[in-house]
Design an enzyme around this catalytic site. Structure first.
Site, PDB file in Angstrom:
ATOM      1  N   GLY A 129       0.820  -1.217   0.000  1.00 53.61           N
ATOM      2  CA  GLY A 129       0.000   0.000   0.000  1.00 53.61           C
ATOM      3  C   GLY A 129       0.849   1.260   0.000  1.00 53.61           C
ATOM      4  O   GLY A 129       2.085   1.189  -0.069  1.00 53.61           O
ATOM      5  N   TYR A 173     -14.995   4.714   7.852  1.00 52.61           N
ATOM      6  CA  TYR A 173     -13.545   4.766   8.112  1.00 52.61           C
ATOM      7  C   TYR A 173     -13.284   5.399   9.483  1.00 52.61           C
ATOM      8  O   TYR A 173     -12.493   4.885  10.263  1.00 52.61           O
ATOM      9  CB  TYR A 173     -12.892   5.590   7.020  1.00 52.61           C
TER      10      TYR A 173
HETATM   11  C1  VAH Z   1      -7.773   8.908   3.426  1.00 48.96           C
HETATM   12  N1  VAH Z   1      -5.366   9.105   3.065  1.00 48.96           N
HETATM   13  O1  VAH Z   1      -7.879   9.886   2.697  1.00 48.96           O
HETATM   14  C2  VAH Z   1      -6.395   8.615   4.008  1.00 48.96           C
HETATM   15  C3  VAH Z   1      -6.196   9.313   5.336  1.00 48.96           C
HETATM   16  C4  VAH Z   1      -6.382  11.449   6.643  1.00 48.96           C
HETATM   17  C5  VAH Z   1      -6.623  10.761   5.335  1.00 48.96           C
HETATM   18  O2  VAH Z   1      -6.817   8.653   6.358  1.00 48.96           O
HETATM   19  O3  VAH Z   1      -8.693   8.172   3.708  1.00 48.96           O
END
Ligand code: VAH
Length: 311
Positions: free
Chosen positions: A11, A137
């Protein structure tokens, strides 16, 4: 920390972390794992983190003393498939924590500024504050922070983590993130001297250049445990910026660069729920965190490296 297994090693973070750790601890002491095989100059195994047995088997076989768990779906991808995101982000984390508990391993996994929500103070967001994220998330990241604290308090697992801002790198492009625009803009600046941003003007988020992120992981993992009051979710920060700030920084090196906007409502909504800037004083105080790259230094390095990479 001297023999390390990385999940999600292909990743955006994992691919550079694998190289970085191998330069410090030796190639044979850093085992990369991911759901597919990549070209490797060192030990690498195919591991799906939702397969607890396989993860345990590989960690035991290589006799590692540390797991760095990076395998996850990022924010935008997680909104497309929230149930799968839960399985990977939470099921995978639980499996990795169980392996760390059973084999008595040190443990790192990143949280994110995505662990904050619209009701969190937006400017200079405190280390300890309200966390009511409105994305899958973000739910995964808050639950992950608490789960890692629990594994430390209940089982004594040496869990550690940081809340990463948006990470910018020129090696492995990110996939499925809200902050991906801040990587794409550099690629497009080199290729087309123009970029259409999917995040709107004036949308501030904290960002960080990958070298600072990699250094912070090693620094935290090697820190004196007795000094750590916040183990699993240190705010770290480097650059609070909006798309127009990136465009202005690029223009100092490519004056003809042009940017316009085609806002993606899903990722714009996610971005607006996150902080504008982050207070990193706890990390500075407890383990000496310090970012080296500001927006101009990152921009110069990104453009130099991509000019070579893109020929
Ligand atoms: C995202 N790059 O955009 C990741 C990260 C703070 C952003 O968690 O989901």
């Amino acid at each position: 920390m001297k023999k390390i297994l990385i999940t999600g090693a292909l990743g955006q973070i994992g691919s550079e972390l694998m190289t970085h750790l191998r330069s410090i601890y030796g190639t044979d002491n850093v085992i990369g794992t991911d759901i597919r095989k990549g070209e490797q100059d060192g030990p690498f195994e195919i591991v799906d983190v939702t397969d607890a047995k396989r993860l345990h088997e590989v960690a035991k076989a290589y006799n590692v003393d540390t797991i760095m768990h990076l395998a996850a779906l990022l924010s935008a991808k997680a909104e497309e498939m929230p149930q799968k995101a839960w399985d990977i982000n939470m099921g995978g984390l639980m499996n990795a924590l169980e392996v760390a508990r059973e084999l008595e391993l040190q443990f790192f996994t990143p949280s994110s500024i995505g662990a904050f929500g619209p009701s969190t103070p937006k400017n200079n967001t405190p280390q300890d504050t309200l966390q009511r994220p409105t994305t899958m998330y973000g739910v995964n990241k808050v639950a992950g922070e608490l789960l890692c604290d629990y594994y430390y308090d209940r089982f004594g697992v040496d869990t550690r983590g940081v809340r990463f801002p948006g990470l910018i790198s020129y090696v492995a492009p990110p996939g499925g993130g809200t902050t991906d625009y801040a990587v794409e803009i550099y690629y497009e600046a080199i290729k087309n001297k123009a970029y259409t941003s999917f995040i709107g003007e004036g949308t501030y988020m904290d960002m960080m250049y990958m070298p600072d992120a990699l250094h912070s992981i090693v620094q935290l993992m090697e820190a004196d445990a007795s000094k750590l009051q916040h183990r699993n979710a240190f705010n770290i920060a480097a650059i609070s910026a909006a798309p127009e700030d990136f465009a202005a920084a690029i223009k100092t090196y490519i004056p003809e660069f042009q940017m316009d906007y085609q806002v993606d409502p899903v990722r714009q909504k996610i971005a607006e729920s996150w902080p504008n800037s982050i207070d990193a004083s706890a990390a500075q105080k407890e383990w000496g965190f310090k970012a080296e790259y500001n927006l101009d230094a990152m921009t110069k390095d990104m453009l130099d490296k991509l000019a070579v990479k893109l020929g």
